[in-house]
Design an enzyme around this catalytic site. Structure first.
Site, PDB file in Angstrom:
ATOM      1  N   ASP A  37     -35.716 -35.712   8.603  1.00 32.40           N
ATOM      2  CA  ASP A  37     -36.237 -35.217   9.865  1.00 32.40           C
ATOM      3  C   ASP A  37     -35.507 -36.067  10.888  1.00 32.40           C
ATOM      4  OD1 ASP A  37     -37.586 -35.067  12.306  1.00 32.40           O
ATOM      5  OD2 ASP A  37     -39.403 -34.390  11.309  1.00 32.40           O
ATOM      6  N   HIS A  38     -34.580 -35.469  11.622  1.00 31.10           N
ATOM      7  CA  HIS A  38     -33.695 -36.326  12.420  1.00 31.10           C
ATOM      8  C   HIS A  38     -34.448 -37.085  13.517  1.00 31.10           C
ATOM      9  CE1 HIS A  38     -33.532 -33.008  15.351  1.00 31.10           C
ATOM     10  NE2 HIS A  38     -33.081 -33.880  16.205  1.00 31.10           N
ATOM     11  N   HIS A  42     -40.908 -32.433  13.500  1.00 27.66           N
ATOM     12  CA  HIS A  42     -40.738 -33.449  14.542  1.00 27.66           C
ATOM     13  C   HIS A  42     -42.063 -33.855  15.204  1.00 27.66           C
ATOM     14  CE1 HIS A  42     -36.752 -32.299  13.692  1.00 27.66           C
ATOM     15  NE2 HIS A  42     -36.596 -31.359  14.602  1.00 27.66           N
TER      16      HIS A  42
END
Ligand code: BG6
Length: 529
Positions: free
Chosen positions: A206-207, A269
């Site tokens: 999950d960046h 996010h």
């Protein structure tokens, strides 16, 4: 010099986890290498790691994809893309030349065993056991191909299942989002991945977790005694998490029609930011302790029954409007979007965390496309003072304290409190105390992927999503989707591009006498450039 001036060198830096970072030589194999992600994110990130001398002592990068290319033509393509996507410009020619020597291309189909045999031969051709055995497989393909890729890797003897991190050599799998499209498909993917790999070998991305400011949430909370003791229902009225984007879906209509904002942003996010903001202190800083607490938090979120969804979740879709003076088409007019699509481009929700710390405190989350600006922020709204003294006189005009964690842009933290307006009359107004990353640390903002790739090579899973975590998040999302079912959007759920979402989202907070606080971007125009 004032006696309060603290020279910089007196600010002691406490370094954590440096020893863990010793990287071993390894090969990185990118599946789906001709896709966008490789040229936009992965190669620029690896280039910067090379530039900052953070790559392992020896390494190779192998792009694996179906299109016909040579090492040379792929390098030339990546070099061109780097000019466009590098976060530092111009690209340093000498660093690139050194970096490019480590890059190779292998043409092959994920379904064909001979392609994996060629991969094995390629890895063997480097003449080094660590480069052949320490392998980072980056799955930048369609999720439907994950299972196949893993099976082929296993069959070719390139992936050995290990349940612990103890072995001499290692193989790890990095998986891009979306990780499934509901709980069932996430289960299925997890089953496929862990058939030939242990959970400790799987790194789900999950960046947002790679962003400095998101990582700072834990530092901020657990290395300061001042704030943590206010971090509960006694002091806090509610929290707001906003992730807004000024762009519409653009060319990603095909994907977005399947995903929608709930799957695209909330499942990952927003819930990740929420769990870091609200979790209990972990027993230690190791990956499992931190992830244990995040999972506990996700599991404490009050279940969303259909009645709760109707009351607590708002969806929206943008129609044509102006964002920052520029005319934008509506979602239904975007390429590859159905003209009568009911897919949400905006979601706002009120969540309750049913645990001791947060009982009764609402968490408001919202995200949307084609909003007035791009900004991610957490706002902690403290309770008002008792209704005496200034509060009694000023009423609603006396604003309670608030703490804003600006995740992007203008990365920093601001505390809002009240102060006397100088002068002979008695007047109070909010003032702010700012911490800005740029001012404090200089303009060093590594891309999330740099940190994530580094951690994956180091084998530290703290910034990656564990199996039970991804499943707990899907459970929440599924309960919402199920209630939406195929219901068509109503008029109240549309919003004009360039506004802060549908009116229903304002009503969500208005019921409790609250309102959304719009993120403020200093020098908005500058940031956009
Ligand atoms: C991605 C979503 O995961 O995150 C995109 O798929 C979104 O739709 C993006 O635009 C936002 O990331 P960032 O880092 O720009 O906030």
């Amino acid at each position: 010099m004032s006696q309060y001036y603290v020279p910089f060198e007196d600010l002691k830096v406490c370094r954590l986890g440096e020893a863990r970072r010793a990287l071993e030589p390894c090969s990185i194999v990118i599946f789906g290498a001709s896709g966008d992600l490789t040229s936009r994110k992965l190669i620029p990130a690896l280039y910067h790691l090379c530039k900052e001398k953070q790559m392992p002592p020896d390494y190779r990068i192998i792009g694996f994809a179906r299109r016909e290319k040579t090492d040379e033509s792929w390098r030339a393509e990546l070099r061109q893309a780097l000019d466009q996507f590098s976060r530092t410009k111009p690209v340093d020619g000498a660093v690139w030349n050194e970096f490019a020597q480590h890059i190779y291309y292998l043409q092959g189909d994920l379904t064909e065993p001979p392609a994996f045999k060629r991969l094995d031969e390629k890895l063997g051709s480097f003449g080094s056991e660590p480069l052949r055995r320490n392998l980072l497989f980056y799955l930048a393909t369609m999720p439907s191909q994950f299972g196949q890729a893993i099976e082929q890797l296993h069959a070719a003897g390139l992936l050995e299942k290990k349940e612990t991190n103890g072995a001499k050599t290692w193989q790890r799998i990095v998986v891009e989002k979306p990780f499934g499209h509901d709980l069932e498909s996430a289960h299925q993917l997890n089953r496929e991945l862990t058939r030939y790999a242990g959970e400790s070998q799987v790194f789900r991305i999950d960046h947002y977790l790679g962003k400095e400011t998101v990582q700072n949430i834990l530092m901020f909370r657990f290395s300061n005694s001042v704030f943590e003791r206010l971090w509960n229902r006694e002091s806090i009225d509610h929290l707001q998490i906003t992730v807004s984007e000024d762009l519409g879906v653009g060319q990603r209509g095909g994907y977005y029609e399947e995903a929608g904002a709930l799957r695209d942003m909330v499942q990952n996010h927003l819930l990740q930011v929420l769990s870091l903001i609200a979790m209990e202190p972990p027993v230690s800083l190791d990956a499992e302790s931190i992830r244990d607490e995040k999972v506990k938090l996700l599991k404490s979120i009050r279940p969303l029954t259909p009645e709760n969804v109707a009351r607590q979740v708002v969806r929206g879709q943008y129609f044509a409007g102006k964002v920052d003076g520029e005319l934008r088409v509506g979602y239904r007019q975007e390429p590859k979007v159905k003209p009568d699509s009911n897919v949400e481009t905006y979601v706002a929700l009120e969540l309750f965390v049913d645990n001791w710390r947060w009982s009764g405190i609402p968490f408001y989350l919202r995200t949307g496309k084609a909003l007035p600006l791009s900004a991610s922020e957490v706002r902690v709204q403290f309770r008002p003072t008792p209704h005496v003294l200034f509060a009694a006189e000023c009423g609603q005009d006396l604003q309670p304290n608030a703490l804003s964690l600006r995740l992007q842009p203008n990365e920093g933290i601001s505390l809002r409190f009240n102060g006397k307006v100088p002068g002979t009359s008695l007047a109070v107004r909010p003032v702010r105390m700012h911490f800005s990353y740029d001012a404090e640390f200089g303009a060093y903002t590594p891309e999330a992927y740099e940190r994530l790739l580094l951690e994956a090579m180091a084998g530290d899973a703290t910034l990656f999503i564990r199996r039970d975590e991804v499943e707990a998040a899907w459970k929440i999302i599924d309960s919402i989707r199920k209630s939406w079912d195929d219901k068509a959007l109503t008029n109240r759920e549309f919003y004009s591009a360039g506004t802060w979402g549908p009116v229903a989202a304002d009503d969500l907070l208005a019921e409790g006498g609250r309102s959304w606080r719009e993120p403020v971007i200093l020098n908005h125009k500058e940031v956009k450039k």
